[in-house]
Design a protein around this motif. Structure first.
Motif, short mmCIF file in Angstrom:
data_model
loop_
_atom_site.label_atom_id
_atom_site.label_comp_id
_atom_site.label_asym_id
_atom_site.label_seq_id
_atom_site.Cartn_x
_atom_site.Cartn_y
_atom_site.Cartn_z
N ASP A 1 0.84 -1.18 0.00
CA ASP A 1 0.00 0.00 0.00
C ASP A 1 0.89 1.24 0.00
O ASP A 1 1.60 1.50 0.97
N PRO A 2 0.92 2.04 -1.07
CA PRO A 2 1.81 3.21 -1.12
C PRO A 2 1.45 4.28 -0.09
O PRO A 2 2.28 5.11 0.25
N VAL A 3 0.24 4.27 0.42
CA VAL A 3 -0.19 5.26 1.40
C VAL A 3 0.36 4.92 2.78
O VAL A 3 0.51 5.76 3.64
N TYR A 4 0.68 3.65 2.99
CA TYR A 4 1.12 3.18 4.29
C TYR A 4 2.57 3.59 4.52
O TYR A 4 3.49 3.04 3.93
N ALA A 5 2.77 4.62 5.31
CA ALA A 5 4.10 5.15 5.59
C ALA A 5 4.18 5.57 7.05
O ALA A 5 4.04 6.75 7.37
N PRO A 6 4.35 4.61 7.95
CA PRO A 6 4.34 4.93 9.37
C PRO A 6 5.41 5.94 9.77
O PRO A 6 6.55 5.85 9.34
N ALA A 7 5.01 6.91 10.58
CA ALA A 7 5.92 7.93 11.11
C ALA A 7 5.33 8.44 12.42
O ALA A 7 4.13 8.32 12.64
N GLY A 8 6.18 8.99 13.26
CA GLY A 8 5.64 9.56 14.49
C GLY A 8 6.69 9.81 15.54
O GLY A 8 7.89 9.66 15.31
N THR A 9 6.20 10.19 16.71
CA THR A 9 7.07 10.50 17.84
C THR A 9 6.54 9.84 19.11
O THR A 9 5.35 9.54 19.23
N ALA A 10 7.46 9.65 20.03
CA ALA A 10 7.11 9.18 21.38
C ALA A 10 7.64 10.21 22.36
O ALA A 10 8.81 10.59 22.29
N ARG A 11 6.78 10.68 23.21
CA ARG A 11 7.17 11.64 24.26
C ARG A 11 7.08 10.88 25.58
O ARG A 11 6.01 10.38 25.94
N ILE A 12 8.20 10.82 26.28
CA ILE A 12 8.28 10.05 27.52
C ILE A 12 8.62 10.99 28.66
O ILE A 12 9.64 11.69 28.61
N MET A 13 7.76 11.01 29.69
CA MET A 13 7.96 11.87 30.85
C MET A 13 8.07 11.00 32.09
O MET A 13 7.20 10.17 32.34
N ARG A 14 9.16 11.17 32.83
CA ARG A 14 9.37 10.40 34.05
C ARG A 14 9.40 11.35 35.24
O ARG A 14 10.15 12.32 35.25
N ASP A 15 8.58 11.05 36.25
CA ASP A 15 8.50 11.90 37.42
C ASP A 15 7.84 11.13 38.55
O ASP A 15 6.88 10.38 38.32
N LEU A 16 8.35 11.32 39.75
CA LEU A 16 7.74 10.78 40.96
C LEU A 16 7.41 9.29 40.85
O LEU A 16 6.33 8.84 41.21
N GLY A 17 8.34 8.51 40.28
CA GLY A 17 8.16 7.06 40.22
C GLY A 17 7.27 6.56 39.10
O GLY A 17 6.95 5.38 39.04
N THR A 18 6.84 7.46 38.20
CA THR A 18 5.91 7.07 37.13
C THR A 18 6.46 7.52 35.78
O THR A 18 7.03 8.59 35.65
N THR A 19 6.24 6.68 34.77
CA THR A 19 6.58 7.02 33.40
C THR A 19 5.29 7.20 32.61
O THR A 19 4.45 6.30 32.60
N ARG A 20 5.14 8.36 32.01
CA ARG A 20 3.98 8.65 31.15
C ARG A 20 4.49 8.64 29.71
O ARG A 20 5.45 9.31 29.37
N THR A 21 3.82 7.84 28.87
CA THR A 21 4.23 7.70 27.47
C THR A 21 3.10 8.18 26.57
O THR A 21 1.95 7.76 26.75
N ASN A 22 3.43 9.06 25.62
CA ASN A 22 2.48 9.53 24.61
C ASN A 22 3.10 9.28 23.24
O ASN A 22 4.15 9.85 22.93
N ILE A 23 2.46 8.44 22.46
CA ILE A 23 2.93 8.13 21.12
C ILE A 23 1.93 8.70 20.13
O ILE A 23 0.73 8.43 20.23
N THR A 24 2.42 9.48 19.16
CA THR A 24 1.57 10.07 18.13
C THR A 24 2.09 9.59 16.78
O THR A 24 3.25 9.83 16.45
N LEU A 25 1.22 8.90 16.02
CA LEU A 25 1.63 8.30 14.75
C LEU A 25 0.74 8.75 13.61
O LEU A 25 -0.45 9.01 13.80
N THR A 26 1.31 8.77 12.41
CA THR A 26 0.58 9.02 11.18
C THR A 26 1.00 7.97 10.17
O THR A 26 1.99 7.26 10.37
#
Length: 154
Positions: free
Chosen positions: A42-67
């Motif tokens: 599929d020529p339209v299928y072109a995965p790309a994106g970012t992962a934003r990782i925040m670590r604080d107070l014993g917890t890791t918060r992960t936000n992944i945004t893909l197109t």
């Protein structure tokens, strides 16, 4: 007298706020890269994106945004430990840390956002973040990965 109290209060508040900014969470942003094993016709299928990782107070918060993902497909992401040592992290075949599982469905345009929280201790030894197609909303992976990034969690 009141002016001296206000100045003292302002100085104390300024010191407190300054110390808060130094204690803020560690934030890292990673660019996700297409897995070499992905073979799409599929020529339209072109995965790309970012992962934003925040670590604080014993917890890791992960936000992944893909197109560029398959429209309406279900995806599962999780951290992995390192597998084979002599290859890049994303190709090492390391064990998944299933407690870090995040599941979401792409929209009609192939955009997907995955979010998760995990205790920092659960992610000890994680070396990469991998996104797979999922068989279901339970997050059962159906492939070895679509898009990935090596990570350093400190």
């Amino acid at each position: 007298m009141k002016k001296a109290q206000n100045v003292a209060l302002f100085s104390a508040l300024t010191a407190m706020l300054a110390s808060c900014s130094m204690v803020g969470p560690g934030v890292n942003e990673y660019t996700m890269a297409r897995q070499t094993v992905v073979k799409s016709t599929d020529p339209v299928y072109a995965p790309a994106g970012t992962a934003r990782i925040m670590r604080d107070l014993g917890t890791t918060r992960t936000n992944i945004t893909l197109t560029g993902m398959t429209p309406y497909a279900i995806y599962v992401a999780h951290y992995h430990k390192r597998g084979q040592a002599d290859v890049p992290a994303c190709e090492s075949g390391g064990a998944a840390i299933m407690e870090s599982k995040m599941v979401a469905q792409a929209d009609k345009d192939g955009k997907v956002s995955l979010q998760g929280l995990a205790a920092n201790a659960l992610l000890d030894g994680a070396t990469y973040l991998n996104v797979h197609h999922a068989r279901d909303f339970g997050g059962t992976p159906s492939d070895s990965g679509v898009i990935c990034s090596p990570v350093t969690l400190n």
